[in-house]
Design a protein around this motif. Structure first.
Motif, PDB file in Angstrom:
ATOM      1  N   THR A  28       0.897  -5.139  -4.107  1.00  0.00           N
ATOM      2  CA  THR A  28       0.633  -4.449  -2.838  1.00  0.00           C
ATOM      3  C   THR A  28       1.905  -3.720  -2.429  1.00  0.00           C
ATOM      4  OG1 THR A  28       1.219  -6.466  -1.665  1.00  0.00           O
ATOM      5  CG2 THR A  28      -1.134  -6.063  -2.061  1.00  0.00           C
ATOM      6  N   SER A  30       3.546  -1.223  -0.216  1.00  0.00           N
ATOM      7  CA  SER A  30       3.406  -0.448   1.015  1.00  0.00           C
ATOM      8  C   SER A  30       4.673  -0.631   1.841  1.00  0.00           C
ATOM      9  CB  SER A  30       2.181  -0.899   1.808  1.00  0.00           C
ATOM     10  OG  SER A  30       2.014  -0.092   2.946  1.00  0.00           O
ATOM     11  N   TRP A  53       7.421   5.802   4.442  1.00  0.00           N
ATOM     12  CA  TRP A  53       6.289   5.864   3.529  1.00  0.00           C
ATOM     13  C   TRP A  53       5.037   6.437   4.169  1.00  0.00           C
ATOM     14  CZ3 TRP A  53       6.853   6.078  -1.310  1.00  0.00           C
ATOM     15  CH2 TRP A  53       5.807   5.841  -2.198  1.00  0.00           C
ATOM     16  N   SER A  54       4.812   6.146   5.434  1.00  0.00           N
ATOM     17  CA  SER A  54       3.591   6.643   6.070  1.00  0.00           C
ATOM     18  C   SER A  54       3.797   7.999   6.714  1.00  0.00           C
ATOM     19  CB  SER A  54       3.091   5.639   7.105  1.00  0.00           C
ATOM     20  OG  SER A  54       4.086   5.442   8.093  1.00  0.00           O
ATOM     21  N   ASN A  74       2.469   9.178  -2.308  1.00  0.00           N
ATOM     22  CA  ASN A  74       1.912   7.860  -2.005  1.00  0.00           C
ATOM     23  C   ASN A  74       0.874   7.436  -3.032  1.00  0.00           C
ATOM     24  OD1 ASN A  74       3.117   8.943   0.459  1.00  0.00           O
ATOM     25  ND2 ASN A  74       2.307   7.124   1.450  1.00  0.00           N
ATOM     26  N   ASN A  77       2.776   6.258  -5.993  1.00  0.00           N
ATOM     27  CA  ASN A  77       3.855   5.311  -5.693  1.00  0.00           C
ATOM     28  C   ASN A  77       5.183   5.774  -6.284  1.00  0.00           C
ATOM     29  OD1 ASN A  77       2.201   3.660  -4.225  1.00  0.00           O
ATOM     30  ND2 ASN A  77       2.047   2.044  -5.757  1.00  0.00           N
TER      31      ASN A  77
END
Length: 119
Positions: A28, A30, A53-54, A74, A77
């Motif tokens: 995961t 994130s 990242w967001s 994103n 990755n």
């Protein structure tokens, strides 16, 4: 566990460009942000650039502003560092890193990739 693998380093001449990439893997993945750091021989590791990242907000060290650009993908990755107008003082091992929170330090690090800029 998060694994980061850098690529794209090499030997270039002053004024040339180079693009570094960092591929992240983990069940995961994130992070809050990804960053690039560098360490020259005999010097401490220093911050180069980061990107959330967001939201994609970026920060740069004064020494690379206007020459380096950090970007992310994103879906894949990956995070990249486009380095233009390279100078001999940019010579260093460049590391990719990830942090899970703005309140935490960078906890995950790649193995580094060597960038050498000749004059």
């Amino acid at each position: 566990q998060v694994q980061l693998v850098e690529s794209g380093g090499g030997l270039v001449q002053a004024g040339d460009s180079l693009r570094l990439s960092c591929a992240a893997s983990g069940r995961t993945f994130s992070p809050y942000a990804m960053g690039w750091f560098r360490q020259a021989p005999g010097k401490e590791r220093e911050f180069v650039a980061s990107i959330t990242w967001s939201g994609g907000s970026t920060r740069y060290a004064d020494s690379v502003k206007g020459r380096f650009t950090i970007s992310k993908d994103n879906a894949k990755n990956t995070v990249s560092l486009q380095m233009n107008s390279l100078k001999p003082e940019d010579t260093a091992v460049y590391y990719c890193a990830a942090r899970n929170s703005i309140l935490r330090e960078y906890a995950y690090w790649g193995q580094g990739t060597q960038v050498t800029v000749s004059s």
